[in-house]
Design an enzyme around this catalytic site. Sequence first.
Site, short mmCIF file in Angstrom:
data_model
loop_
_atom_site.label_atom_id
_atom_site.label_comp_id
_atom_site.label_asym_id
_atom_site.label_seq_id
_atom_site.Cartn_x
_atom_site.Cartn_y
_atom_site.Cartn_z
N HIS A 77 41.31 47.39 40.19
CA HIS A 77 40.27 47.19 39.19
C HIS A 77 39.16 46.36 39.81
CE1 HIS A 77 38.43 46.71 35.25
NE2 HIS A 77 38.18 45.46 35.62
N ASP A 130 39.11 43.31 22.36
CA ASP A 130 38.13 43.04 23.42
C ASP A 130 36.78 43.67 23.09
OD1 ASP A 130 37.32 42.10 26.09
OD2 ASP A 130 37.03 44.25 26.41
N ARG A 188 30.17 38.32 22.32
CA ARG A 188 29.85 37.47 23.48
C ARG A 188 28.50 37.87 24.08
NH1 ARG A 188 34.33 38.85 27.29
NH2 ARG A 188 33.24 37.51 28.74
N SER A 204 39.46 39.36 28.90
CA SER A 204 38.87 40.66 28.64
C SER A 204 39.34 41.69 29.68
CB SER A 204 37.33 40.51 28.69
OG SER A 204 36.70 41.75 28.74
N LYS A 241 42.81 44.39 29.02
CA LYS A 241 42.73 45.86 29.12
C LYS A 241 43.65 46.38 30.23
CE LYS A 241 38.30 45.48 29.34
NZ LYS A 241 36.88 45.27 29.22
#
Length: 433
Positions: free
Chosen positions: A82, A161, A168, A183, A187
């Site tokens: 990621h 999220d 945010r 966050s 996920k």
Amino acid sequence: MRLYDIIKKKRDGGELTTEEINFFIRGVTDGSIPDYQISALCMAIYFRGMNVRETSDLTFAVRDSGERLDFSAIKGIRADKHSTGGVGDKTSLVVGPIVASLGVKVAKMSGRGLGHTGGTVDKLEAIQGLKTTLSEEDFIKQVNDIGIAIIGQSREFAPADKKLYALRDVTATVDSMPLIAASIMGKKLAADDDCIVLDVKTGSGSFMKSVERSRALARLMVDIGKRAGKKMVALITDMDVPLGHAIGNSLEVIEAVETLKGRGPEDFTKVCLTLAAYMLSLAGMGTPEEAERLAKRAIDDGSALQKLKEMVARQGGDPACIDDTNKFAKAKYAYAVKSEKAGYITRVDTEAYGLASLALGAGRNTAEDAIDYSAGIILRKKTGDFVEKGETVATLYANDMEKFAEAERILLTATSFGPTMPEKPPLIYDIVA
Ligand code: URA
């Protein structure tokens, strides 16, 4: 329990209990807590921070706010990577096929572009006909059959999220370490992988502009992942300079394909090989050095390219595009951006380069915007290169000529020149295991 008391406790620097954090995220998810209280608690967290235990609890609550995937029907070890987001970051398109071609399963849920950063799902959709939505059953079957599937995230994934991020974004609380970690990892952990390699970008094109903050975020996310029982490594990689030469969806897919054919830019190839090496190593395929040799061989012998073709075909795309990238739809117009100065490129604002690509139509300003897959930028010169006055620094591609002026202005303003060659920043700053 009242959210008022939780806000007050955090405002005054207190440590929230697991129950208080769960109460908060339950209320975010079911809509029972109003936006102003959610925003107030985000601001209190922004100023007071959270310790690792609180951040882990927040992450697990975000993870559990929606469906979780069960990959137990996938045979073999599952590894994922990621990226925290960058410009020209098409690594998943290269790393996924390399790793899958060596027998480690890649069951990947990717995102779309966010702000100035691109997203893997948008890039994949630049391949004619390719589907990025599959039922869970088809997704798992594809991974079992060919070793890899890359699709978009379903709407039910970590819904807390989605709500938190939107608030945010408008309350100046995006830039908070515990909120970013919860966050991203909320996920990631909703998917069911054994090994996760995080590519934490650092520099002008990333969310974390300094190496120290990137390192701290990397440590925090690795810690959280380990608490969830995952094998974790984070690489801190440079995003002060765009990765490779291509920015924009089709252009990036073409660059990724070229890289799998062994003709990729040096910086991009190195980052891909290193990410693949750590995924393979976590999955038990030797030391990172041994695994990197395997990854390189998968490019040299064509097996990684073949794996990408199999994935494209299986997801409904045209594999002939991979053999011959001239088949990708081309933008109607090209425009050469010429340097107004002579000298070395000493620095670029990579976030602005991403915004220039957006201005050409390659990204979205609102979630509803359509993407122009053929739009984007090919960088002819990068940080450290010498440029003569009037020399081409970049070629812009768009289907609307009027878009060139704004993109050119952004690009030139974002490029600094000087008389001496700047020091080359490291490509990989650190590895956090
Ligand atoms: N990416 C995310 O998914 N969340 C953040 O908070 C920042 C980057």
